[in-house]
Scaffold this motif. Structure first.
Motif, PDB file in Angstrom:
ATOM      1  N   ILE A 169       3.337 -37.298 -41.678  1.00 36.62           N
ATOM      2  CA  ILE A 169       2.029 -36.906 -42.237  1.00 36.62           C
ATOM      3  C   ILE A 169       0.936 -37.315 -41.248  1.00 36.62           C
ATOM      4  O   ILE A 169       0.040 -36.540 -40.915  1.00 36.62           O
ATOM      5  CB  ILE A 169       1.798 -37.589 -43.607  1.00 36.62           C
TER       6      ILE A 169
ATOM      7  N   GLN B 260       0.053 -20.911 -37.669  1.00 34.61           N
ATOM      8  CA  GLN B 260      -0.043 -22.100 -38.518  1.00 34.61           C
ATOM      9  C   GLN B 260       0.478 -21.800 -39.941  1.00 34.61           C
ATOM     10  O   GLN B 260       0.934 -22.679 -40.635  1.00 34.61           O
ATOM     11  CB  GLN B 260      -1.525 -22.511 -38.587  1.00 34.61           C
TER      12      GLN B 260
ATOM     13  N   SER C  70      -4.311 -36.061 -47.095  1.00 34.40           N
ATOM     14  CA  SER C  70      -4.599 -35.648 -45.719  1.00 34.40           C
ATOM     15  C   SER C  70      -5.240 -34.261 -45.670  1.00 34.40           C
ATOM     16  O   SER C  70      -5.663 -33.811 -44.614  1.00 34.40           O
ATOM     17  CB  SER C  70      -3.314 -35.660 -44.890  1.00 34.40           C
ATOM     18  N   ALA C  71      -5.277 -33.570 -46.828  1.00 32.14           N
ATOM     19  CA  ALA C  71      -5.800 -32.203 -46.827  1.00 32.14           C
ATOM     20  C   ALA C  71      -6.884 -31.971 -47.884  1.00 32.14           C
ATOM     21  O   ALA C  71      -7.735 -31.103 -47.726  1.00 32.14           O
ATOM     22  CB  ALA C  71      -4.654 -31.218 -47.065  1.00 32.14           C
TER      23      ALA C  71
ATOM     24  N   ALA D 238      -5.458 -28.200 -42.465  1.00 31.51           N
ATOM     25  CA  ALA D 238      -5.391 -29.650 -42.211  1.00 31.51           C
ATOM     26  C   ALA D 238      -4.472 -29.955 -41.020  1.00 31.51           C
ATOM     27  O   ALA D 238      -4.329 -31.117 -40.639  1.00 31.51           O
ATOM     28  CB  ALA D 238      -4.891 -30.371 -43.458  1.00 31.51           C
ATOM     29  N   GLY D 239      -3.835 -28.919 -40.474  1.00 32.48           N
ATOM     30  CA  GLY D 239      -3.042 -29.116 -39.251  1.00 32.48           C
ATOM     31  C   GLY D 239      -1.540 -29.041 -39.424  1.00 32.48           C
ATOM     32  O   GLY D 239      -0.791 -29.227 -38.470  1.00 32.48           O
ATOM     33  N   TYR D 240      -1.080 -28.740 -40.654  1.00 31.17           N
ATOM     34  CA  TYR D 240       0.368 -28.619 -40.874  1.00 31.17           C
ATOM     35  C   TYR D 240       0.835 -27.205 -40.560  1.00 31.17           C
ATOM     36  O   TYR D 240       0.085 -26.251 -40.736  1.00 31.17           O
ATOM     37  CB  TYR D 240       0.715 -28.943 -42.333  1.00 31.17           C
TER      38      TYR D 240
ATOM     39  N   THR E   2       1.094 -37.731 -38.074  1.00 31.43           N
ATOM     40  CA  THR E   2       1.105 -36.938 -36.829  1.00 31.43           C
ATOM     41  C   THR E   2       0.988 -35.434 -37.102  1.00 31.43           C
ATOM     42  O   THR E   2       0.970 -34.636 -36.170  1.00 31.43           O
ATOM     43  CB  THR E   2       2.414 -37.189 -36.066  1.00 31.43           C
ATOM     44  N   ARG E   3       0.978 -35.054 -38.376  1.00 28.52           N
ATOM     45  CA  ARG E   3       0.947 -33.643 -38.807  1.00 28.52           C
ATOM     46  C   ARG E   3       2.218 -32.899 -38.364  1.00 28.52           C
ATOM     47  O   ARG E   3       2.213 -31.681 -38.229  1.00 28.52           O
ATOM     48  CB  ARG E   3      -0.289 -32.896 -38.256  1.00 28.52           C
ATOM     49  N   ASP E   4       3.296 -33.638 -38.139  1.00 25.79           N
ATOM     50  CA  ASP E   4       4.561 -32.994 -37.781  1.00 25.79           C
ATOM     51  C   ASP E   4       5.326 -32.492 -38.992  1.00 25.79           C
ATOM     52  O   ASP E   4       6.341 -31.828 -38.849  1.00 25.79           O
ATOM     53  CB  ASP E   4       5.466 -33.979 -37.007  1.00 25.79           C
TER      54      ASP E   4
END
Ligand SMILES: NC(=O)c1ccc[n+]([C@@H]2O[C@H](COP(=O)([O-])OP(=O)(O)OC[C@H]3O[C@@H](n4cnc5c(N)ncnc54)[C@H](O)[C@@H]3O)[C@@H](O)[C@H]2O)c1
Length: 232
Positions: A14, A80, A206-207, A40-42, A16-18
């Motif tokens: 989470i 994305q 995180s989002a 959010a980068g995921y 590292t958004r990996d």
């Protein structure tokens, strides 16, 4: 491996958004959620049984008024956000949010057959370190009595709170509202165990702007079931 091992591994993904996120059911609730997680980068993969919705997403065309096509297209072009009808992608996913319909029957009870069907699909692909969050409106007890037994059915002896994480987070979207959206509407989160809640909270926090943790999945389900009419 200990409980902490899989939880720490999940929390790191989470950070590292990996983490690869999947949203099952790309309607009024699921599509905005997929967009919010992607922004959010995921890397997000949406799953829907309706091929027309999957094709529209591939073309970058939104069918939900709250999500302008331009906003969706940017995420699709960047890779994305993708969509599919194939549940096999779950084998590569770290987190799954279930946003399928639960229409009310004539008796006033929610029809949970869609949730059951999705739980059976997830059971085929569940693996250590995975988070599953149910968002569909339903009655208290659904997460532990309906989802949990099915996720354990695959004979792999995965233990909830140790090997995988299970939460309920009632969706509260009010389609068409500009002031309260998926991004800023406070989101209640209850876990089957404290580790489950920690995993669910970490992903959503995180989002989404504000997460409201509660003591259990039943407490979180109580928040949503006010929509279900009671009594004669
Ligand atoms: N839309 C709202 O305003 C709202 C408000 C409160 C609660 N809810 C709850 O949220 C949940 C989702 O509602 P919604 O409005 O997004 O529904 P929706 O009908 O807009 O979207 C549901 C999507 O799930 C897909 N689907 C159905 N079965 C599936 C399956 N087995 N696998 C994968 N996809 C499947 C459908 O094709 C559809 O695209 C429901 O439980 C609903 O009660 C919705």
């Amino acid at each position: 491996m200990t409980e902490m091992h899989y939880l720490s591994q999940f929390l790191e993904k989470i950070e590292t958004r990996d983490a690869q996120v999947s949203i099952i059911g790309l309607g009024y609730v699921g599509l905005p959620l997929a967009v919010v997680f992607a922004e959010a980068g995921y890397r997000v993969v949406g799953i829907d049984v309706d091929e027309r919705k999957v094709d529209a997403i591939h073309r970058g065309e939104s069918y939900i008024e709250d999500i302008p096509s331009e906003r969706l297209r940017r995420l699709v072009v960047d890779g994305q956000l993708v969509a599919t009808t194939d549940f096999a992608v779950l084998a590569r996913c770290d987190a799954i949010s279930i946003c399928v319909p639960t229409p009310l029957r004539k008796t006033g009870d929610p029809d949970i057959s869609y949730i059951i069907s999705v739980a059976e699909q997830i059971a085929r692909h569940i693996h250590p370190g995975m988070l599953v969050v149910l968002e569909s409106t339903t009655y208290p007890g659904t997460t532990t009595e309906v989802i949990l037994p099915r996720l354990r059915e695959d004979g792999s002896n995965l233990k909830v709170g140790e090997h995988f994480f299970l939460c309920f987070s009632p969706e509260r979207v009010d389609p068409g509202r500009q002031d309260w959206t998926t991004l800023n509407t406070p989101k209640v989160m209850g876990g089957v165990t404290p580790a489950c809640r920690q995993a669910g909270r970490a992903l959503y926090e995180s989002a989404i702007k504000q997460i409201v943790p509660v003591s259990s999945t039943e407490a979180a389900e109580m928040v949503s079931c006010w929509r279900i009419p009671f009594g004669p």
